[in-house]
Design a protein around this motif. Structure first.
Motif, PDB file in Angstrom:
ATOM      1  N   GLY A 129       0.926  -1.248  -0.021  1.00 19.14           N
ATOM      2  CA  GLY A 129       0.061   0.056   0.143  1.00 19.14           C
ATOM      3  C   GLY A 129       0.733   1.310   0.075  1.00 19.14           C
ATOM      4  O   GLY A 129       0.257   2.317   0.085  1.00 19.14           O
ATOM      5  N   GLU A 130       1.957   0.838  -0.320  1.00 20.97           N
ATOM      6  CA  GLU A 130       3.016   2.374  -0.320  1.00 20.97           C
ATOM      7  C   GLU A 130       3.084   2.942  -1.692  1.00 20.97           C
ATOM      8  O   GLU A 130       2.748   2.333  -2.589  1.00 20.97           O
ATOM      9  N   GLU A 131       3.135   4.211  -1.789  1.00 26.54           N
ATOM     10  CA  GLU A 131       3.268   5.109  -2.952  1.00 26.54           C
ATOM     11  C   GLU A 131       4.489   4.723  -3.680  1.00 26.54           C
ATOM     12  O   GLU A 131       5.702   4.516  -3.119  1.00 26.54           O
ATOM     13  N   THR A 132       4.172   4.486  -5.217  1.00 31.33           N
ATOM     14  CA  THR A 132       5.530   4.407  -5.820  1.00 31.33           C
ATOM     15  C   THR A 132       5.678   5.566  -6.872  1.00 31.33           C
ATOM     16  O   THR A 132       4.541   6.037  -7.216  1.00 31.33           O
ATOM     17  N   SER A 133       6.668   5.578  -7.459  1.00 29.82           N
ATOM     18  CA  SER A 133       7.118   6.567  -8.626  1.00 29.82           C
ATOM     19  C   SER A 133       7.704   5.971  -9.689  1.00 29.82           C
ATOM     20  O   SER A 133       8.882   6.049  -9.798  1.00 29.82           O
ATOM     21  N   THR A 134       6.992   4.908 -10.511  1.00 22.64           N
ATOM     22  CA  THR A 134       7.646   3.990 -11.411  1.00 22.64           C
ATOM     23  C   THR A 134       7.603   4.888 -12.826  1.00 22.64           C
ATOM     24  O   THR A 134       6.372   4.928 -13.113  1.00 22.64           O
ATOM     25  N   ASN A 135       8.648   4.695 -13.270  1.00 24.67           N
ATOM     26  CA  ASN A 135       8.696   5.422 -14.941  1.00 24.67           C
ATOM     27  C   ASN A 135       8.044   4.460 -15.732  1.00 24.67           C
ATOM     28  O   ASN A 135       8.464   3.354 -16.216  1.00 24.67           O
ATOM     29  N   SER A 136       6.996   4.919 -16.469  1.00 28.04           N
ATOM     30  CA  SER A 136       6.104   3.947 -17.405  1.00 28.04           C
ATOM     31  C   SER A 136       6.461   4.402 -18.747  1.00 28.04           C
ATOM     32  O   SER A 136       5.504   3.978 -19.741  1.00 28.04           O
ATOM     33  N   VAL A 137       7.465   5.332 -18.967  1.00 33.71           N
ATOM     34  CA  VAL A 137       7.589   6.006 -20.439  1.00 33.71           C
ATOM     35  C   VAL A 137       7.774   4.873 -21.565  1.00 33.71           C
ATOM     36  O   VAL A 137       7.239   4.678 -22.434  1.00 33.71           O
ATOM     37  N   ALA A 138       8.903   4.098 -21.261  1.00 33.26           N
ATOM     38  CA  ALA A 138       9.073   2.990 -22.143  1.00 33.26           C
ATOM     39  C   ALA A 138       7.984   2.014 -22.484  1.00 33.26           C
ATOM     40  O   ALA A 138       7.582   1.422 -23.790  1.00 33.26           O
ATOM     41  N   THR A 139       7.093   1.663 -21.328  1.00 33.14           N
ATOM     42  CA  THR A 139       5.814   0.837 -21.700  1.00 33.14           C
ATOM     43  C   THR A 139       4.952   1.685 -22.535  1.00 33.14           C
ATOM     44  O   THR A 139       4.169   0.811 -23.079  1.00 33.14           O
ATOM     45  N   ILE A 140       4.681   2.985 -22.288  1.00 32.29           N
ATOM     46  CA  ILE A 140       3.759   3.670 -23.059  1.00 32.29           C
ATOM     47  C   ILE A 140       4.311   3.441 -24.621  1.00 32.29           C
ATOM     48  O   ILE A 140       3.436   3.416 -25.573  1.00 32.29           O
ATOM     49  N   PHE A 141       5.577   3.955 -24.717  1.00 33.93           N
ATOM     50  CA  PHE A 141       5.965   3.728 -26.105  1.00 33.93           C
ATOM     51  C   PHE A 141       6.077   2.250 -26.747  1.00 33.93           C
ATOM     52  O   PHE A 141       6.142   2.368 -27.872  1.00 33.93           O
ATOM     53  N   ALA A 142       5.794   1.286 -25.892  1.00 33.20           N
ATOM     54  CA  ALA A 142       5.758   0.019 -26.493  1.00 33.20           C
ATOM     55  C   ALA A 142       4.466  -0.184 -27.283  1.00 33.20           C
ATOM     56  O   ALA A 142       4.136  -0.540 -28.275  1.00 33.20           O
ATOM     57  N   TRP A 143       3.452   0.519 -26.454  1.00 27.87           N
ATOM     58  CA  TRP A 143       2.051   0.400 -27.036  1.00 27.87           C
ATOM     59  C   TRP A 143       2.012   1.544 -28.395  1.00 27.87           C
ATOM     60  O   TRP A 143       1.396   1.329 -29.220  1.00 27.87           O
ATOM     61  N   THR A 144       2.587   2.575 -28.192  1.00 31.10           N
ATOM     62  CA  THR A 144       2.663   3.594 -29.316  1.00 31.10           C
ATOM     63  C   THR A 144       3.278   3.111 -30.363  1.00 31.10           C
ATOM     64  O   THR A 144       2.888   3.205 -31.564  1.00 31.10           O
ATOM     65  N   GLY A 145       4.367   2.300 -30.248  1.00 30.93           N
ATOM     66  CA  GLY A 145       5.028   1.704 -31.329  1.00 30.93           C
ATOM     67  C   GLY A 145       4.128   0.564 -32.044  1.00 30.93           C
ATOM     68  O   GLY A 145       4.115   0.641 -33.293  1.00 30.93           O
ATOM     69  N   ALA A 146       3.649  -0.158 -31.150  1.00 27.68           N
ATOM     70  CA  ALA A 146       2.872  -1.324 -31.825  1.00 27.68           C
ATOM     71  C   ALA A 146       1.650  -0.784 -32.671  1.00 27.68           C
ATOM     72  O   ALA A 146       1.298  -1.116 -33.612  1.00 27.68           O
ATOM     73  N   LEU A 147       0.965   0.444 -32.016  1.00 25.55           N
ATOM     74  CA  LEU A 147      -0.333   1.100 -32.718  1.00 25.55           C
ATOM     75  C   LEU A 147       0.290   1.807 -33.823  1.00 25.55           C
ATOM     76  O   LEU A 147      -0.587   1.582 -34.971  1.00 25.55           O
ATOM     77  N   LYS A 148       1.301   2.304 -34.073  1.00 30.45           N
ATOM     78  CA  LYS A 148       1.800   3.038 -35.146  1.00 30.45           C
ATOM     79  C   LYS A 148       2.019   2.108 -36.281  1.00 30.45           C
ATOM     80  O   LYS A 148       1.673   2.230 -37.361  1.00 30.45           O
ATOM     81  N   LYS A 149       2.745   0.947 -35.892  1.00 30.41           N
ATOM     82  CA  LYS A 149       2.940  -0.112 -36.939  1.00 30.41           C
ATOM     83  C   LYS A 149       1.705  -0.768 -37.378  1.00 30.41           C
ATOM     84  O   LYS A 149       1.448  -0.965 -38.618  1.00 30.41           O
ATOM     85  N   ARG A 150       0.595  -0.888 -36.535  1.00 27.50           N
ATOM     86  CA  ARG A 150      -0.620  -1.549 -36.906  1.00 27.50           C
ATOM     87  C   ARG A 150      -1.404  -0.421 -37.923  1.00 27.50           C
ATOM     88  O   ARG A 150      -1.924  -0.924 -38.924  1.00 27.50           O
ATOM     89  N   GLY A 151      -1.219   0.698 -37.575  1.00 28.83           N
ATOM     90  CA  GLY A 151      -1.753   1.971 -38.315  1.00 28.83           C
ATOM     91  C   GLY A 151      -1.113   1.887 -39.657  1.00 28.83           C
ATOM     92  O   GLY A 151      -1.801   1.875 -40.830  1.00 28.83           O
ATOM     93  N   GLU A 152       0.229   1.638 -39.749  1.00 32.66           N
ATOM     94  CA  GLU A 152       0.839   1.631 -41.138  1.00 32.66           C
ATOM     95  C   GLU A 152       0.389   0.443 -41.815  1.00 32.66           C
ATOM     96  O   GLU A 152       0.154   0.691 -43.086  1.00 32.66           O
TER      97      GLU A 152
END
Length: 401
Positions: free
Chosen positions: A319-342
């Motif tokens: 139940g403790e607060e975390t400050s975890t960097n999610s940028v690379a995981t966000i970019f995994a989604w955007t990379g896949a969505l871009k390729k799917r769109g292409e």
């Protein structure tokens, strides 16, 4: 506003620990409100892999071959401690290794550069993408600890029983021996994946080994790359205005340190493992590193380059607060969505993914970031956000763009 429609599903591979928590928040906050998301879902969390005798990992790889694009969350590769923690039937293999083998894929990793998080190498103006061969070498080695005096030989026995022998060393005392291998088929797949990816992102391709010392093993890599380039890709590279060249690994390292970036650096398995960590750490954080697995047939699997963030997950469970960097995981989604769109000719999907990437970087540049970046940024008066609030801040930035 109507959601963007998809034609073909993404293969979605869920994962473990803190990254699994982030995965759901990213979908709920950044993807589903804007995209009518279609995925074929596979749970690659360690418990489900154990329940299915790891068949789910094999199934997810086969689905990726079918649909062409996958997005993967970070997963646990179990060790002895994980065997006890999860009561595993056996020490299951790395899911990444299983998927790479099934797709015959090459891993391309590149840092996500953002203003305010400056690379240690000040002249790197654009990301350097590391292409890592994902088969053989020390990762499939055979080793012997030599007890004392004796002769070590390298022996190959052909199907017809004929032998090729080479003396490795005459030992006069204890020592060690290591045997490594590779295959022309795997090296050829690696080469074609590198050439295709360079054409895809329109960047120069460097390839480096140590063929002056390893006159057969490394030289074979060099020859295969050159032969495939000359026979299949030279005209395509010239038409695209990009370059392929080979150099020694030590020369490549020296050039990389003085380069501006914006190119692909292809390496053998071990070299790529080490050099990708060098590039990512020089750019600030492993949580700011994209990773895409590309097969020679043009199948793509996107993921973050980091692990499951175990320490933060245990804090989360308490139940403790975390400050975890999610940028690379966000970019995994955007990379896949871009390729799917292409691939499916959906420009709106490509534009959405590109806008979401810009929103993520703009959020950081505005001074809102997770704790790991706050420790290394030169932006003043930063606001350190917890794991969920950073993702929500990205959504707020996106909605204002």
């Amino acid at each position: 506003m109507a959601k963007i429609q998809m034609k073909t599903p993404l293969v979605e591979m869920d994962g473990d620990e803190m990254t699994r928590i982030l995965w759901k928040i990213i979908k709920d906050e950044l993807i589903i409100p804007y995209v009518d998301l279609k995925t074929e879902y596979y749970d690659l969390g360690l418990k489900h892999r154990n329940d299915t005798n790891d068949q789910v990992t094999i199934d997810s790889a086969e689905a990726t071959k079918k649909y062409g694009v996958a997005v993967k969350c970070a997963t646990i590769t179990p060790n002895a401690a994980r065997m006890d923690e999860y009561d595993l039937k056996e020490m299951w293999k790395s899911p990444n290794g299983t998927i790479r083998a099934a797709l015959d894929g090459t891993v391309f990793r590149a840092p996500i550069q953002v203003k305010g998080i400056e690379p240690c190498v000040k002249n790197w103006k654009a990301p350097i993408t590391l292409a890592r061969h994902a088969y053989g070498d020390v990762y499939k080695n055979a080793e012997i600890k030599v007890p004392g005096k004796g002769k070590a030989e390298l022996v190959f026995t052909a199907e017809d029983g004929t032998e090729i022998r080479e003396v490795i060393h005459e030992f006069d005392g204890p020592g060690i021996i290591q045997g490594i291998h590779n295959t022309d088929k795997s090296i050829s797949s690696f080469a074609r994946a590198c050439f295709n990816y360079a054409l895809d992102i329109k960047q120069d391709l460097w390839f480096a080994t140590k063929d002056t010392i390893s006159k057969k093993y490394d030289h074979n890599f060099k020859d295969i790359f050159q032969n495939i380039y000359d026979s299949e890709y030279k005209d395509k590279f010239e038409a695209a205005g990009i370059e392929y060249f080979y150099t020694l690994i030590d020369d490549a390292v020296a050039r990389v340190m003085k380069a501006d970036g914006g190119f692909i650096w292809a390496c053998k398995n071990y070299d790529g493992d080490v050099m990708s960590d060098m590039v990512s750490s020089a750019c600030g954080s492993l949580a700011m590193m994209t990773s895409v697995l590309v097969s020679p047939s043009g199948v793509y699997e996107y993921e973050a380059a980091h692990g499951t963030v175990q320490r933060h997950y245990y804090k989360h469970l308490k139940g403790e607060e975390t400050s975890t960097n999610s940028v690379a995981t966000i970019f995994a989604w955007t990379g896949a969505l871009k390729k799917r769109g292409e691939l499916d000719s959906i420009p709106e999907l490509v534009e959405f993914a590109e806008k979401l990437e810009k929103a993520t970087l703009s959020t950081i540049e505005s001074g809102k970031m997770t704790g790991d970046l706050a420790r290394i940024t030169d932006i003043e008066n930063v606001e350190v956000l917890n794991s969920e609030n950073f993702i929500k801040a990205v959504r707020a930035t996106y909605d204002q763009m």
